[in-house]
Design an enzyme around this catalytic site. Structure first.
Site, mmCIF file in Angstrom:
data_model
loop_
_atom_site.group_PDB
_atom_site.id
_atom_site.type_symbol
_atom_site.label_atom_id
_atom_site.label_comp_id
_atom_site.label_asym_id
_atom_site.label_seq_id
_atom_site.Cartn_x
_atom_site.Cartn_y
_atom_site.Cartn_z
ATOM 1 N N ALA A 69 0.806 -1.216 0.000
ATOM 2 C CA ALA A 69 0.000 0.000 0.000
ATOM 3 C C ALA A 69 0.844 1.273 0.000
ATOM 4 C CB ALA A 69 -0.917 -0.022 1.221
ATOM 5 N N ASN A 74 1.300 -3.501 7.697
ATOM 6 C CA ASN A 74 2.265 -4.349 6.980
ATOM 7 C C ASN A 74 3.347 -3.514 6.304
ATOM 8 O OD1 ASN A 74 1.475 -7.336 6.907
ATOM 9 N ND2 ASN A 74 -0.476 -6.288 6.659
ATOM 10 N N HIS A 81 -0.082 7.042 3.873
ATOM 11 C CA HIS A 81 1.249 6.674 4.361
ATOM 12 C C HIS A 81 2.239 7.759 3.936
ATOM 13 C CE1 HIS A 81 -0.200 2.758 5.477
ATOM 14 N NE2 HIS A 81 -0.549 2.467 4.237
#
Ligand SMILES: NC(=O)c1ccc[n+]([C@@H]2O[C@H](COP(=O)([O-])OP(=O)(O)OC[C@H]3O[C@@H](n4cnc5c(N)ncnc54)[C@H](O)[C@@H]3O)[C@@H](O)[C@H]2O)c1
Length: 290
Positions: free
Chosen positions: A143, A211, A241
């Site tokens: 991601a 993750n 992120h």
């Protein structure tokens, strides 16, 4: 691949056969990521059969009914000799069981539950087994953007790597760490820091959410030196992120704002796309950004 059926040079006289170069793969998990993968490989000539397993037989057989290439298998041991790649898209528990099983048979694995590698023993054993069996372990960028640059930068000195992840309350389910802090994500009315610490601790406390912390640790300076901040913000709709790194190479500053998967708000749609992109690279002939 097309095979000639008769003497007339027309498309209608050709029948579809599996390509001799096509491979079989096995996907573990038919959730948000596994389902997206199964749909995406359907038109890919590089893939013949997609074996699929899940602890929910119902979920796997439902997907099989909709797809021509998907075959449900209750157990992957009998098909290990027939596949090139195992794609784990299920959970850390599943990775703990299926990754050594596949590697022991010399089969390559693509792992989505990368957080499993915060367990040092598991990481060492898996990496050793892969070497011994000449099998490969693939970890897609998932991601987050910037993993390629971070991996290259890590060949020289890196001074710091920090990741700030911001998600809406719906991305945080029941979580013992939050309970121990008396935090209920769904009740938060303003942007709140849920965690700050090492990547190892972050992955331990938020196994389904972060993750990418494991992926950047493995690409960069490891689980102890990588710093993670996890924020919950009721005003945001994306899983964001923000990766920053500094070192001899210069500076990296990458923001990825992900649309959450409609099937699982903890998972970003980009994570599933990164798995498909990785499968295309592994089974194809061209690899951009290697
Ligand atoms: N690397 C990344 O950037 C990234 C991003 C998002 C999600 N993930 C991880 O990928 C994995 C899959 O994510 P998802 O959104 O598809 O999850 P999901 O919850 O939507 O689906 C998981 C599926 O796997 C099955 N499953 C779970 N454990 C199993 C086991 N031990 N054996 C067999 N089946 C099992 C479940 O029944 C479910 O159908 C999760 O571990 C998630 O944390 C990684």
């Amino acid at each position: 691949m097309l095979a000639r059926r008769g003497g007339v040079n027309s498309e209608s006289f050709y029948i579809s056969l599996p390509s001799v170069f096509a491979v079989n793969i096995c996907v573990i998990g038919c959730g948000a990521i596994g389902t997206t993968i199964a749909r995406a490989v359907e038109p890919m000539p590089e893939i013949n059969i997609v074996y699929l397993t899940d602890r929910s037989k119902e979920c796997a057989t439902r997907l099989q009914e909709k797809m021509t290439k998907v075959r449900y298998v209750p157990d992957i041991v009998p098909i290990l000799n027939d596949i090139k790649l195992v794609v784990e898209a299920a959970s850390q528990d599943a990775a703990r069981y299926y990754v050594p099983l596949a590697l022991s048979a010399g089969v390559d694995v693509l792992i989505m539950s990368v957080g499993i590698f915060q367990d040092e023993e598991f990481q060492k054993d898996a990496f050793r087994l892969a070497k011994r069996k000449s099998a490969k372990i693939y970890m897609p960028s998932g991601a987050i953007g910037g993993i390629d640059a971070l991996g290259a930068a890590s060949l020289e000195q890196i001074d710091e790597v920090t990741l700030t992840t911001t998600k809406p309350p719906s991305a945080f389910g029941p979580n013992p760490y939050l309970e121990s802090k008396g935090i209920v994500a769904s009740e938060l009315r303003e942007r709140t820091e849920l965690f700050y610490g090492t990547a190892r601790e972050a992955v331990k406390h938020f196994p389904q959410n972060i993750n990418v912390a494991a992926t950047i640790s493995l690409a960069g300076i490891g689980f102890e030196k990588t710093r993670i901040r996890i924020m919950c913000d009721p005003q945001v709709q994306t899983n964001e992120h923000h990766l920053k790194a500094k070192g001899k190479f210069g500076e990296l500053d990458v923001v990825t704002r992900n649309v959450p998967s409609p099937r699982n708000p903890k998972t970003s749609y980009l994570a599933a796309l990164s798995a498909i992109s990785a499968i295309k690279k592994i089974t194809g002939t061209t690899w951009v950004g290697v």
